[in-house]
Design a protein around this motif. Structure first.
Motif, mmCIF file in Angstrom:
data_model
loop_
_atom_site.group_PDB
_atom_site.id
_atom_site.type_symbol
_atom_site.label_atom_id
_atom_site.label_comp_id
_atom_site.label_asym_id
_atom_site.label_seq_id
_atom_site.Cartn_x
_atom_site.Cartn_y
_atom_site.Cartn_z
ATOM 1 N N MET A 36 -49.305 -21.646 -26.775
ATOM 2 C CA MET A 36 -48.688 -22.636 -27.693
ATOM 3 C C MET A 36 -49.811 -23.594 -28.143
ATOM 4 S SD MET A 36 -45.351 -24.944 -27.156
ATOM 5 C CE MET A 36 -46.043 -26.091 -25.979
ATOM 6 N N ILE A 37 -50.646 -23.937 -27.317
ATOM 7 C CA ILE A 37 -51.619 -24.870 -27.667
ATOM 8 C C ILE A 37 -52.608 -24.255 -28.359
ATOM 9 C CG2 ILE A 37 -53.627 -26.312 -26.632
ATOM 10 C CD1 ILE A 37 -52.027 -26.721 -24.091
ATOM 11 N N SER A 38 -52.817 -22.976 -28.331
ATOM 12 C CA SER A 38 -53.708 -22.250 -29.262
ATOM 13 C C SER A 38 -53.268 -22.149 -30.770
ATOM 14 C CB SER A 38 -54.123 -20.658 -28.802
ATOM 15 O OG SER A 38 -52.907 -19.991 -28.959
ATOM 16 N N LEU B 3 -34.501 -22.944 -27.651
ATOM 17 C CA LEU B 3 -35.181 -22.123 -26.496
ATOM 18 C C LEU B 3 -36.190 -21.228 -27.268
ATOM 19 C CD1 LEU B 3 -32.447 -21.602 -24.219
ATOM 20 C CD2 LEU B 3 -33.983 -23.446 -24.197
ATOM 21 N N ASN B 4 -37.482 -21.190 -26.440
ATOM 22 C CA ASN B 4 -38.181 -19.938 -27.021
ATOM 23 C C ASN B 4 -38.119 -18.751 -26.144
ATOM 24 O OD1 ASN B 4 -40.134 -19.899 -24.407
ATOM 25 N ND2 ASN B 4 -40.590 -21.954 -25.131
ATOM 26 N N GLY C 287 -40.690 -29.165 -23.614
ATOM 27 C CA GLY C 287 -40.432 -30.110 -24.717
ATOM 28 C C GLY C 287 -39.140 -30.926 -24.378
ATOM 29 N N ARG C 288 -38.604 -30.731 -23.175
ATOM 30 C CA ARG C 288 -37.383 -31.490 -23.023
ATOM 31 C C ARG C 288 -37.644 -33.019 -22.718
ATOM 32 N NH1 ARG C 288 -36.230 -29.339 -16.886
ATOM 33 N NH2 ARG C 288 -34.594 -30.721 -16.870
ATOM 34 N N SER D 269 -38.864 -37.589 -30.118
ATOM 35 C CA SER D 269 -39.539 -38.393 -31.232
ATOM 36 C C SER D 269 -38.418 -37.990 -32.447
ATOM 37 C CB SER D 269 -40.800 -38.020 -31.547
ATOM 38 O OG SER D 269 -41.025 -36.379 -31.691
ATOM 39 N N ASP D 270 -37.924 -36.977 -32.697
ATOM 40 C CA ASP D 270 -37.187 -36.567 -33.675
ATOM 41 C C ASP D 270 -35.798 -37.048 -33.485
ATOM 42 O OD1 ASP D 270 -36.693 -34.940 -31.478
ATOM 43 O OD2 ASP D 270 -35.504 -33.420 -32.791
#
Length: 236
Positions: free
Chosen positions: A169-171, A117-118, A42-43, A47-48
Motif C-alpha cells: 500500500m505504501i508503494s 474493506l480491502n 485504517g480503523r 479525518s473524513d
C-alpha cells in the motif's frame, strides 16, 4: 474475476429489529472496540468524519452488543473514535441482542457492503470464519454474496502478513486482488501459476498411483504431500 457485481447478502444490521428502536445514549467510557472486528487497516483514521460530525452531530448511531457489563462495537468504530477526538462524553448507540457470532457476520457484511474493506481484510475475515467458526466456503459465500470460488481466492490472499500488505500500500499500488495475488506468489517463491482455484475438472483433482512405492517411501511421500497441502491451503 468471479466476484459478483451486485452485493447479494442481506443488509444484516438494518434487518435486525433493534435498528428500528430509538437509540440509547451511552457514555463513551462504557464502549470498547471489538478486538475481532474485520477492519484491520485504517480503523483509526477519522479525518473524513470529524468535520461533518462536529457540524451536524452523529447522523447514524453506532451498533453495540453488551458483554460483561461493557459494550463492544459491532458497527461504527470510526464514528466512536471520531467522537472521542471531538471530546464527546456520550454517543447515540443501538444495543443489539444478537450473539457474538452473528454480530461478527453483521459487521463483516456491513463493512463489505460499504466497501470499507480491502480484499486482504475480507480474506482474513473469511479465514477467521472458516477456521475459528467452522463455516464452510458455501456458507461464507451466501453471507457475502460471493461465488464459492471467489471466497477461496480471498482465503488464499489471507496468507499474506499485514506488514507485506502495508508495504504494498505504501508503494502506491492499490490493494487489488491481482496485486495481492502477485505479491503472494513472490513471497512464496512461485512462478506464474494461478493461485485462485480453477473450476475446470481437469485441474481440480490429481490422481497418483503409489502402488510401486514401498511402505517407507509411501509414508515419506504422504508426509511431504500433507506439508504442501498445508502450505498452499488445500483442505481436500
Amino acid at each position: 474475476m468471479s466476484k459478483k457485481t451486485e452485493f447479494q447478502a442481506l443488509d444484516l444490521i438494518s434487518a435486525y429489529s433493534e435498528k428500528k428502536k430509538s437509540p440509547s445514549h451511552l457514555e463513551l467510557n462504557q464502549i470498547f472496540p471489538n478486538p475481532t472486528q474485520p477492519r484491520l487497516i485504517g480503523r483509526e483514521d477519522t479525518s473524513d468524519l470529524l468535520p461533518s460530525m462536529e457540524r451536524l452531530g452523529l447522523i447514524e448511531p453506532i451498533l453495540v452488543r453488551k458483554d460483561k457489563g461493557k459494550y463492544l462495537i459491532v458497527a461504527g468504530e470510526r464514528r466512536y473514535r471520531a467522537a472521542l477526538k471531538l471530546g464527546w462524553k456520550e454517543i447515540p448507540a443501538i444495543v443489539t441482542e444478537a450473539n457474538e457470532d452473528v454480530c461478527y457476520e453483521m459487521s463483516l457484511a456491513e463493512n463489505e457492503k460499504r466497501k470499507n474493506l480491502n480484499p486482504w481484510e475480507v480474506g482474513k475475515a473469511i479465514q477467521y470464519l472458516r477456521k475459528e467458526k467452522k463455516k464452510s466456503a458455501d456458507e461464507v459465500s451466501i453471507l457475502l454474496g460471493y461465488s464459492e470460488r471467489y471466497v477461496k481466492q480471498l482465503s488464499s490472499i489471507a496468507r499474506l502478513d499485514q506488514k507485506s500488505v502495508m508495504e504494498l500500500m505504501i508503494s502506491g499500488k492499490p490493494l487489488s486482488v491481482k496485486n495481492l495475488e502477485d505479491l503472494l506468489k513472490r513471497k512464496e517463491n512461485r512462478g506464474g501459476e494461478i493461485i485462485s482455484p480453477r473450476v475446470t475438472s481437469s485441474q481440480n483433482k490429481v490422481s497418483i498411483n503409489l502402488g510401486k512405492l514401498n511402505g517407507k517411501l509411501r509414508d515419506s511421500f504422504l508426509k511431504e504431500l500433507n506439508s504442501l497441502k498445508k502450505k498452499y491451503g488445500i483442505n481436500e
